[in-house]
Design an enzyme around this catalytic site. Structure first.
Site, PDB file in Angstrom:
ATOM      1  N   ASP A 381      18.870   9.323  24.568  1.00 38.81           N
ATOM      2  CA  ASP A 381      17.709   8.597  25.115  1.00 38.81           C
ATOM      3  C   ASP A 381      17.129   9.247  26.369  1.00 38.81           C
ATOM      4  OD1 ASP A 381      18.196   6.694  23.182  1.00 38.81           O
ATOM      5  OD2 ASP A 381      19.441   5.472  24.497  1.00 38.81           O
TER       6      ASP A 381
HETATM    7  P1  NAP Z   1      22.884   7.872  24.403  1.00 38.68           P
HETATM    8  O1  NAP Z   1      21.428   7.754  24.370  1.00 38.68           O
HETATM    9  O2  NAP Z   1      23.727   6.689  24.118  1.00 38.68           O
HETATM   10  O3  NAP Z   1      23.269   9.043  23.379  1.00 38.68           O
HETATM   11  C1  NAP Z   1      24.546   9.540  23.273  1.00 38.68           C
HETATM   12  C2  NAP Z   1      24.597  10.440  22.056  1.00 38.68           C
HETATM   13  O4  NAP Z   1      25.869  11.027  22.025  1.00 38.68           O
HETATM   14  C3  NAP Z   1      24.425   9.698  20.739  1.00 38.68           C
HETATM   15  O5  NAP Z   1      23.151   9.920  20.200  1.00 38.68           O
HETATM   16  C4  NAP Z   1      25.544  10.236  19.840  1.00 38.68           C
HETATM   17  O6  NAP Z   1      24.986  10.816  18.665  1.00 38.68           O
HETATM   18  C5  NAP Z   1      26.174  11.322  20.688  1.00 38.68           C
HETATM   19  N1  NAP Z   1      27.635  11.335  20.561  1.00 38.68           N
HETATM   20  C6  NAP Z   1      28.485  10.297  20.508  1.00 38.68           C
HETATM   21  N2  NAP Z   1      29.739  10.730  20.371  1.00 38.68           N
HETATM   22  C7  NAP Z   1      29.674  12.083  20.337  1.00 38.68           C
HETATM   23  C8  NAP Z   1      30.665  13.114  20.201  1.00 38.68           C
HETATM   24  N3  NAP Z   1      31.961  12.830  20.076  1.00 38.68           N
HETATM   25  N4  NAP Z   1      30.252  14.402  20.225  1.00 38.68           N
HETATM   26  C9  NAP Z   1      28.926  14.690  20.344  1.00 38.68           C
HETATM   27  N5  NAP Z   1      27.966  13.765  20.475  1.00 38.68           N
HETATM   28  C10 NAP Z   1      28.346  12.475  20.471  1.00 38.68           C
HETATM   29  O7  NAP Z   1      23.397   8.472  25.798  1.00 38.68           O
HETATM   30  P2  NAP Z   1      22.577   9.023  27.058  1.00 38.68           P
HETATM   31  O8  NAP Z   1      21.572  10.022  26.670  1.00 38.68           O
HETATM   32  O9  NAP Z   1      23.649   9.398  28.033  1.00 38.68           O
HETATM   33  O10 NAP Z   1      21.750   7.774  27.549  1.00 38.68           O
HETATM   34  C11 NAP Z   1      22.333   6.697  28.179  1.00 38.68           C
HETATM   35  C12 NAP Z   1      21.836   5.397  27.560  1.00 38.68           C
HETATM   36  O11 NAP Z   1      22.482   4.318  28.209  1.00 38.68           O
HETATM   37  C13 NAP Z   1      20.355   5.173  27.776  1.00 38.68           C
HETATM   38  O12 NAP Z   1      19.839   4.440  26.707  1.00 38.68           O
HETATM   39  C14 NAP Z   1      20.331   4.342  29.011  1.00 38.68           C
HETATM   40  O13 NAP Z   1      19.149   3.610  29.195  1.00 38.68           O
HETATM   41  C15 NAP Z   1      21.504   3.454  28.738  1.00 38.68           C
HETATM   42  N6  NAP Z   1      21.927   2.818  29.962  1.00 38.68           N
HETATM   43  C16 NAP Z   1      22.614   3.525  30.877  1.00 38.68           C
HETATM   44  C17 NAP Z   1      22.905   2.924  32.081  1.00 38.68           C
HETATM   45  C18 NAP Z   1      23.599   3.682  33.155  1.00 38.68           C
HETATM   46  O14 NAP Z   1      23.654   3.168  34.246  1.00 38.68           O
HETATM   47  N7  NAP Z   1      24.109   4.861  32.889  1.00 38.68           N
HETATM   48  C19 NAP Z   1      22.557   1.617  32.315  1.00 38.68           C
HETATM   49  C20 NAP Z   1      21.887   0.919  31.320  1.00 38.68           C
HETATM   50  C21 NAP Z   1      21.584   1.536  30.149  1.00 38.68           C
HETATM   51  P3  NAP Z   1      25.885  10.978  17.340  1.00 38.68           P
HETATM   52  O15 NAP Z   1      26.371   9.623  17.011  1.00 38.68           O
HETATM   53  O16 NAP Z   1      24.938  11.549  16.354  1.00 38.68           O
HETATM   54  O17 NAP Z   1      26.978  11.929  17.691  1.00 38.68           O
END
Ligand code: NAP
Length: 457
Positions: A381
């Site tokens: 994301d």
């Molecule tokens: P993300 O959007 O959740 O994406 C993580 C990606 O990692 C997934 O698409 C998944 O795809 C891949 N993945 C999972 N396991 C894996 C593995 N073993 N090896 C390789 N890839 C793997 O994560 P992000 O980009 O870090 O974004 C964070 C999300 O959290 C955002 O939506 C954000 O708004 C939300 N959020 C974060 C916070 C905060 O404070 N950090 C707070 C609120 C919301 P596959 O399944 O295809 O592997």
């Protein structure tokens, strides 16, 4: 004891300050621990404690639960663990308030000055307790992730909260009404549940930061009720830091508090038109290694998948290998990459990746257009260009890492499935993007193996 409390309060403030930077974070944690030890010892020797056996029993029970959790819970489950500790802290504050209310009946001590903080402490304490348990259940996926909504939900919640508040005011005015107190407590507990059910799983980390703030305020009110200045200071610090953290998270997602709390973000999107199959390009470790070897600047973008795969040590190997080759390697950290702010910094620090190679989103975004390769590892994301271009996207307006501006983009993930926000990522279908399918740790390992021997030498 006043001096012990003063030192303890100073250590809490220094702890927060030091935890602001990865370079001083360890010192910050240590200062916080010493501060808490002094606070506990100060209270114990201050003569407030009359029943030592209860203190020892609570100490043994707490340690028996806390120590295994600290060692067994993976980094990826930190939000759930945080929710659990808020639930325990809030319940403790609420129970202390309840005990004070019943113990002081008939003593003439339940004056409005005493009752106002007590009502606030118990109201916030009980609603934070059930709210945190709900948040924990959603993050652990034992409860449905999707928002549970119904007509006039916000109005129902508002009325319920108003009734609880009215009962609280009545208790302040007529503290001898002991039968009203359980009804007040049950309404607060119910409100905690109803407040959280319409919020989607993707917003839970923000909600947890907000509940942290409520738990802190509850402890602060408890400090006023018990006349304990250290509790007032510690609760205020906890309450304000939780609030600041949730503001940072909301800004990083371009969301408002009202949108997070009442927007029911994360409902199943209604599909517009038939789902078309979009074309994308993929590559293996050999081709990825060759592209990296030919680059002079590489920006690595870590995300939640890196944490799941525990790939940080392999990434350190890749970093060392490329750096030895004279390639400039930087890390781009999005404020909400992973599941809590700072998640990525902690993971990379664990693998001793130098702090001066880590760059915040605003610092690094201007560098993507000159960068040869953006290597996205388990992030989704936070790299989605729809946030910039697609007004219909649920994440429209969220600041992103502009990896799509790099000359070449490579994305390591296991499949085409979406990230936390549950939406497709336009980045994967761009001509300059290569999908590297596999587990982050295994794929990075393969790349390191593929890089020619002279690079590894
Ligand atoms: P993300 O959007 O959740 O994406 C993580 C990606 O990692 C997934 O698409 C998944 O795809 C891949 N993945 C999972 N396991 C894996 C593995 N073993 N090896 C390789 N890839 C793997 O994560 P992000 O980009 O870090 O974004 C964070 C999300 O959290 C955002 O939506 C954000 O708004 C939300 N959020 C974060 C916070 C905060 O404070 N950090 C707070 C609120 C919301 P596959 O399944 O295809 O592997």
């Amino acid at each position: 004891m006043t001096y012990v409390y003063m030192v303890s309060a100073a250590l809490f403030i220094l702890s927060l300050k030091w935890m602001n930077s990865p370079a001083t974070a360890r010192r910050g944690v240590f200062a916080g621990e010493i501060g808490m030890l002094l606070a506990v010892v100060g209270t114990l020797i201050g003569g407030h404690i009359v029943e030592w056996q209860w203190i020892i029993a609570a100490f043994v029970l707490g340690s028996a639960i806390g120590i295994p959790i600290a060692y067994l819970m993976p980094m990826t489950a930190v939000p759930q663990r945080t929710a659990m500790s808020h639930a325990c802290g809030a319940l403790a504050a609420a129970l202390v308030g309840t005990a004070e209310f019943y113990q002081k009946q008939g003593t003439g001590e339940l004056t409005p000055v005493f009752m106002i903080p007590l009502v606030l402490e118990t109201l916030l304490g009980y609603l934070t307790f059930t709210g945190s348990l709900m948040a924990m259940g959603k993050l652990q996926e034992v409860l449905p992730q999707r928002p549970i909504t119904y007509r006039n939900q916000n109005a129902v919640n508002f009325v319920l909260f108003a009734i609880a508040l009215a009962l609280g005011i009545r208790l302040i005015m007529v503290p001898g009404d002991t039968l009203l107190f359980p009804i007040f407590a049950v309404l607060a507990l119910l409100f905690g549940v109803l407040l959280i059910i319409p919020i989607g799983g993707a917003d839970m980390p923000t909600v947890i930061a907000l509940l942290n703030s409520y738990a802190g305020l509850s402890a602060c009110a408890m400090g006023f009720a018990l006349g304990n200045r250290l509790l007032i200071i510690a609760g205020a610090l906890d309450g304000s830091s939780g609030l600041i953290l949730s503001i940072i998270m909301c800004r990083a997602m371009n969301r408002s508090f009202t949108n997070v709390l009442f927007g029911a973000f994360g409902q199943i999107q209604t599909k517009q038109g038939a789902q078309e199959q979009r074309a994308y390009r993929s590559a293996g470790p050999e081709e990825a290694a060759a592209i990296l070897e030919a680059a002079s600047t590489v920006i690595i973008v870590p995300g939640y998948g890196l944490a799941v795969a525990q790939a940080q040590h392999k990434i350190r190997e890749l970093f060392d290998t490329l750096t030895r080759r004279g390639i400039d390697v930087k890390f781009a950290i999005h404020p909400v990459a992973g599941r809590m702010p700072g998640h990525m910094n902690v993971l990379l620090a664990e693998a001793d990746i130098p702090y001066d190679r880590l760059f915040e989103m605003d610092e690094i975004n201007g560098e993507f257009p000159q960068c040869d390769v953006a290597l996205v590892i388990g992030a989704n994301d936070v790299t989605n260009p729809a946030a910039r271009t697609d007004k219909t996207s649920p994440i429209y307006g969220m600041p992103i890492l502009e990896v799509d501006k790099a000359h070449t983009v490579m994305v390591i993930k296991r499949s085409m499935s979406p990230g936390f926000a549950g939406i497709d990522n336009d980045l994967y279908y761009m001509e300059k993007t290569l999908m590297l399918f596999g587990d982050a740790k295994a794929f990075v390992s393969e790349i390191v193996k593929e890089l020619p021997a002279k690079v590894n030498a």
